[in-house]
Design an enzyme around this catalytic site. Structure first.
Site, PDB file in Angstrom:
ATOM      1  N   LYS A  13     -18.716   2.454  -1.670  1.00  0.00           N
ATOM      2  CA  LYS A  13     -19.308   3.451  -0.653  1.00  0.00           C
ATOM      3  C   LYS A  13     -18.588   4.743  -1.302  1.00  0.00           C
ATOM      4  O   LYS A  13     -19.308   5.979  -1.335  1.00  0.00           O
ATOM      5  CB  LYS A  13     -18.096   2.928   0.480  1.00  0.00           C
ATOM      6  CG  LYS A  13     -19.157   1.510   1.279  1.00  0.00           C
ATOM      7  CD  LYS A  13     -17.771   1.200   2.093  1.00  0.00           C
ATOM      8  CE  LYS A  13     -16.306   0.879   1.518  1.00  0.00           C
ATOM      9  NZ  LYS A  13     -15.990  -0.357   0.849  1.00  0.00           N
ATOM     10  N   ARG A  86     -14.456  -0.265  10.729  1.00  0.00           N
ATOM     11  CA  ARG A  86     -14.119  -1.845   9.947  1.00  0.00           C
ATOM     12  C   ARG A  86     -14.108  -2.741  10.940  1.00  0.00           C
ATOM     13  O   ARG A  86     -13.877  -4.473   9.914  1.00  0.00           O
ATOM     14  CB  ARG A  86     -13.285  -1.754   9.010  1.00  0.00           C
ATOM     15  CG  ARG A  86     -13.677  -1.352   7.698  1.00  0.00           C
ATOM     16  CD  ARG A  86     -12.105  -1.195   7.130  1.00  0.00           C
ATOM     17  NE  ARG A  86     -12.213  -1.878   5.316  1.00  0.00           N
ATOM     18  CZ  ARG A  86     -11.991  -0.945   5.163  1.00  0.00           C
ATOM     19  NH1 ARG A  86     -12.769   0.010   5.105  1.00  0.00           N
ATOM     20  NH2 ARG A  86     -12.243  -1.284   3.584  1.00  0.00           N
ATOM     21  N   ARG A 125     -12.145  -1.247 -12.193  1.00  0.00           N
ATOM     22  CA  ARG A 125     -12.029   0.249 -11.640  1.00  0.00           C
ATOM     23  C   ARG A 125     -10.587   0.884 -11.587  1.00  0.00           C
ATOM     24  O   ARG A 125      -9.544   0.508 -11.749  1.00  0.00           O
ATOM     25  CB  ARG A 125     -12.075   0.455  -9.807  1.00  0.00           C
ATOM     26  CG  ARG A 125     -11.972   1.844  -9.290  1.00  0.00           C
ATOM     27  CD  ARG A 125     -12.335   1.602  -7.811  1.00  0.00           C
ATOM     28  NE  ARG A 125     -11.376   0.788  -7.070  1.00  0.00           N
ATOM     29  CZ  ARG A 125     -11.706   0.505  -5.564  1.00  0.00           C
ATOM     30  NH1 ARG A 125     -12.830   1.174  -5.385  1.00  0.00           N
ATOM     31  NH2 ARG A 125     -11.137  -0.096  -5.198  1.00  0.00           N
ATOM     32  N   ARG A 158      -5.421   0.834  -8.807  1.00  0.00           N
ATOM     33  CA  ARG A 158      -5.079   0.674  -7.431  1.00  0.00           C
ATOM     34  C   ARG A 158      -4.635  -0.723  -6.936  1.00  0.00           C
ATOM     35  O   ARG A 158      -4.789  -1.642  -8.165  1.00  0.00           O
ATOM     36  CB  ARG A 158      -6.591   0.818  -5.958  1.00  0.00           C
ATOM     37  CG  ARG A 158      -6.635   1.998  -5.919  1.00  0.00           C
ATOM     38  CD  ARG A 158      -8.487   2.307  -4.810  1.00  0.00           C
ATOM     39  NE  ARG A 158      -7.607   0.850  -3.856  1.00  0.00           N
ATOM     40  CZ  ARG A 158      -9.108   1.262  -3.368  1.00  0.00           C
ATOM     41  NH1 ARG A 158     -10.123   2.196  -3.230  1.00  0.00           N
ATOM     42  NH2 ARG A 158      -9.432   0.021  -2.552  1.00  0.00           N
ATOM     43  N   ARG A 169      -9.068  -8.548   0.434  1.00  0.00           N
ATOM     44  CA  ARG A 169     -10.736  -8.176   1.340  1.00  0.00           C
ATOM     45  C   ARG A 169     -11.911  -8.237   2.049  1.00  0.00           C
ATOM     46  O   ARG A 169     -12.365  -8.368   2.956  1.00  0.00           O
ATOM     47  CB  ARG A 169     -10.036  -6.553   0.288  1.00  0.00           C
ATOM     48  CG  ARG A 169      -9.132  -6.527   0.669  1.00  0.00           C
ATOM     49  CD  ARG A 169      -8.582  -4.868  -0.222  1.00  0.00           C
ATOM     50  NE  ARG A 169     -10.180  -4.292  -0.543  1.00  0.00           N
ATOM     51  CZ  ARG A 169      -9.830  -3.852  -2.269  1.00  0.00           C
ATOM     52  NH1 ARG A 169      -8.829  -4.112  -3.281  1.00  0.00           N
ATOM     53  NH2 ARG A 169     -10.583  -2.616  -2.371  1.00  0.00           N
TER      54      ARG A 169
HETATM   55  P1  AP5 Z   1     -15.976   2.508  -4.934  1.00  0.00           P
HETATM   56  O1  AP5 Z   1     -16.812   3.513  -4.919  1.00  0.00           O
HETATM   57  O2  AP5 Z   1     -14.817   2.870  -4.733  1.00  0.00           O
HETATM   58  O3  AP5 Z   1     -16.115   1.101  -4.257  1.00  0.00           O
HETATM   59  P2  AP5 Z   1     -16.364   1.612  -3.009  1.00  0.00           P
HETATM   60  O4  AP5 Z   1     -17.122   0.275  -1.804  1.00  0.00           O
HETATM   61  O5  AP5 Z   1     -15.653   2.545  -2.088  1.00  0.00           O
HETATM   62  O6  AP5 Z   1     -15.071   0.689  -2.719  1.00  0.00           O
HETATM   63  P3  AP5 Z   1     -13.448   0.442  -1.830  1.00  0.00           P
HETATM   64  O7  AP5 Z   1     -12.276  -0.407  -3.185  1.00  0.00           O
HETATM   65  O8  AP5 Z   1     -12.480   1.659  -1.890  1.00  0.00           O
HETATM   66  O9  AP5 Z   1     -13.914   0.059  -0.477  1.00  0.00           O
HETATM   67  P4  AP5 Z   1     -12.890  -0.929   0.363  1.00  0.00           P
HETATM   68  O10 AP5 Z   1     -13.800  -1.051   1.561  1.00  0.00           O
HETATM   69  O11 AP5 Z   1     -12.128  -1.962   0.461  1.00  0.00           O
HETATM   70  O12 AP5 Z   1     -11.223   0.454   0.383  1.00  0.00           O
HETATM   71  P5  AP5 Z   1     -11.145   1.389   1.472  1.00  0.00           P
HETATM   72  O13 AP5 Z   1     -10.227   2.458   0.238  1.00  0.00           O
HETATM   73  O14 AP5 Z   1     -12.086   1.909   2.439  1.00  0.00           O
HETATM   74  O15 AP5 Z   1     -16.661   1.587  -6.196  1.00  0.00           O
HETATM   75  C1  AP5 Z   1     -15.629   0.960  -6.948  1.00  0.00           C
HETATM   76  C2  AP5 Z   1     -16.472   0.401  -8.371  1.00  0.00           C
HETATM   77  O16 AP5 Z   1     -17.133   0.482  -8.443  1.00  0.00           O
HETATM   78  C3  AP5 Z   1     -15.607   2.172  -9.394  1.00  0.00           C
HETATM   79  O17 AP5 Z   1     -15.107   1.692 -10.378  1.00  0.00           O
HETATM   80  C4  AP5 Z   1     -17.040   2.672  -9.208  1.00  0.00           C
HETATM   81  O18 AP5 Z   1     -16.912   3.660 -10.950  1.00  0.00           O
HETATM   82  C5  AP5 Z   1     -18.601   1.181  -9.828  1.00  0.00           C
HETATM   83  N1  AP5 Z   1     -19.446   1.546  -8.832  1.00  0.00           N
HETATM   84  C6  AP5 Z   1     -19.384   2.083  -7.622  1.00  0.00           C
HETATM   85  N2  AP5 Z   1     -21.408   2.354  -7.269  1.00  0.00           N
HETATM   86  C7  AP5 Z   1     -21.072   1.901  -8.604  1.00  0.00           C
HETATM   87  C8  AP5 Z   1     -22.568   1.770  -9.017  1.00  0.00           C
HETATM   88  N3  AP5 Z   1     -23.796   1.897  -8.350  1.00  0.00           N
HETATM   89  N4  AP5 Z   1     -22.831   1.449 -10.409  1.00  0.00           N
HETATM   90  C9  AP5 Z   1     -21.856   1.208 -11.416  1.00  0.00           C
HETATM   91  N5  AP5 Z   1     -20.549   1.129 -11.045  1.00  0.00           N
HETATM   92  C10 AP5 Z   1     -20.278   1.117  -9.535  1.00  0.00           C
HETATM   93  O19 AP5 Z   1      -9.945   0.591   1.942  1.00  0.00           O
HETATM   94  C11 AP5 Z   1      -8.391  -0.009   1.610  1.00  0.00           C
HETATM   95  C12 AP5 Z   1      -7.576  -0.207   2.186  1.00  0.00           C
HETATM   96  O20 AP5 Z   1      -6.895   0.357   3.548  1.00  0.00           O
HETATM   97  C13 AP5 Z   1      -8.145  -1.933   3.682  1.00  0.00           C
HETATM   98  O21 AP5 Z   1      -8.227  -3.069   2.735  1.00  0.00           O
HETATM   99  C14 AP5 Z   1      -7.572  -1.186   4.474  1.00  0.00           C
HETATM  100  O22 AP5 Z   1      -6.170  -2.509   4.211  1.00  0.00           O
HETATM  101  C15 AP5 Z   1      -7.265   0.015   4.947  1.00  0.00           C
HETATM  102  N6  AP5 Z   1      -8.180   0.685   5.883  1.00  0.00           N
HETATM  103  C16 AP5 Z   1      -9.620   1.326   5.146  1.00  0.00           C
HETATM  104  N7  AP5 Z   1      -9.538   2.323   6.300  1.00  0.00           N
HETATM  105  C17 AP5 Z   1      -9.357   1.193   7.332  1.00  0.00           C
HETATM  106  C18 AP5 Z   1      -9.341   1.167   8.750  1.00  0.00           C
HETATM  107  N8  AP5 Z   1     -10.793   1.544   8.973  1.00  0.00           N
HETATM  108  N9  AP5 Z   1      -9.398  -0.645   9.481  1.00  0.00           N
HETATM  109  C19 AP5 Z   1      -7.976  -0.905   8.966  1.00  0.00           C
HETATM  110  N10 AP5 Z   1      -7.592  -0.597   7.619  1.00  0.00           N
HETATM  111  C20 AP5 Z   1      -8.332   0.582   6.827  1.00  0.00           C
END
Ligand code: AP5
Length: 221
Positions: A13, A86, A125, A158, A169
């Site tokens: 994402k 979410r 990552r 992270r 997660r």
């Molecule tokens: P990346 O692009 O970083 O993946 P992502 O889907 O953004 O993963 P996140 O871990 O950030 O998602 P998440 O939803 O768990 O965390 P968030 O920060 O939203 O890619 C991952 C890796 O793969 C990278 O190294 C990248 O280089 C590689 N990659 C990506 N795409 C690729 C491709 N196409 N090909 C090859 N390699 C690739 O949330 C974190 C925490 O915050 C949550 O767990 C929760 O506790 C809290 N939180 C956030 N939003 C909410 C909400 N709405 N409600 C409640 N709690 C929330």
């Protein structure tokens, strides 16, 4: 145009949003918002961290209020919602807030990846502590080890990318976020995309789909 990027942790994402930002869309990532608050050790940051480090969700009321405030202050922008909504509660709150402001949600892009790929991606990552730029030790390292190409900030792992937190997660995603797929199918907004594609290819597929949807909706006017 306003759209949501939906997908498991590590679905890509944040990475695809880095491409979208080149089109003047505003990247609204609740994960990034919470990480900034944690870094500044604010009250919200301390609260968020108590959930995030274990892989759990921050309570809906807290998250909904943050998004509502941003939308009310800037209703006339084009947003990409990354990691929000979410839960069904968050999706309903987003709909109400957007309806109240006369803003329309155009699409929900659902990035599909399997759990093995999630674990492989998240355990390799790295992210910039300052600007949040995303790297990966497998295929996308910064030019100078540990230093962000974009802002010179420190590149780190992270806290929630430890294997126990990744597994939690994924559980949280399956129980609380996956039901959003049906919710948005009923709203006629889901666009399924293969998240295992290379980021640039993925971006092109999504842009093509979004443009087709845009021209379809204008021809329906
Ligand atoms: P990346 O692009 O970083 O993946 P992502 O889907 O953004 O993963 P996140 O871990 O950030 O998602 P998440 O939803 O768990 O965390 P968030 O920060 O939203 O890619 C991952 C890796 O793969 C990278 O190294 C990248 O280089 C590689 N990659 C990506 N795409 C690729 C491709 N196409 N090909 C090859 N390699 C690739 O949330 C974190 C925490 O915050 C949550 O767990 C929760 O506790 C809290 N939180 C956030 N939003 C909410 C909400 N709405 N409600 C409640 N709690 C929330």
């Amino acid at each position: 145009m306003n759209f949501v990027i939906l997908g498991k942790p590590g679905a890509g994402k944040g990475s695809i949003c880095e491409e979208f930002k080149k089109n003047n869309l505003i990247h609204l990532s609740t994960g990034d918002i919470f990480r900034r608050e944690i870094a500044s050790q604010s009250e919200l940051g301390l609260l968020a961290n108590s959930y995030i480090r274990k892989g759990n969700l921050v309570p809906d009321e807290v998250t909904n209020d943050i998004i509502k405030k941003i939308l009310v202050e800037n209703p006339n922008k084009d947003y990409i919602f990354d990691g929000y909504p979410r839960t069904i509660n968050q999706a309903q709150a987003l709909k109400k807030n957007m309806d109240d402001l006369g803003i329309e949600l155009d699409a929900v892009i659902n990035l599909i990846v399997d759990d093995d790929l999630v674990i492989e991606r998240l355990s390799s990552r790295r992210v910039c502590k300052e600007c949040g730029a995303i790297y990966n030790t497998r295929n996308h390292n910064p030019k100078v080890e540990g230093v962000c190409d974009k802002c010179g900030g420190e590149v780190i792992t992270r806290a929630d990318d430890k294997i126990e937190a990744i597994k939690e997660r994924l559980n949280v995603y399956n129980n609380q976020t996956a039901p959003l797929i049906d919710y948005y199918i009923k709203e006629g907004l889901i666009m399924n995309v293969d998240g295992s594609l290379d980021t640039i290819d993925l971006y092109q597929v999504v842009m093509k789909n979004l443009n087709e949807r845009k021209s379809l909706s204008s021809s329906n006017l």
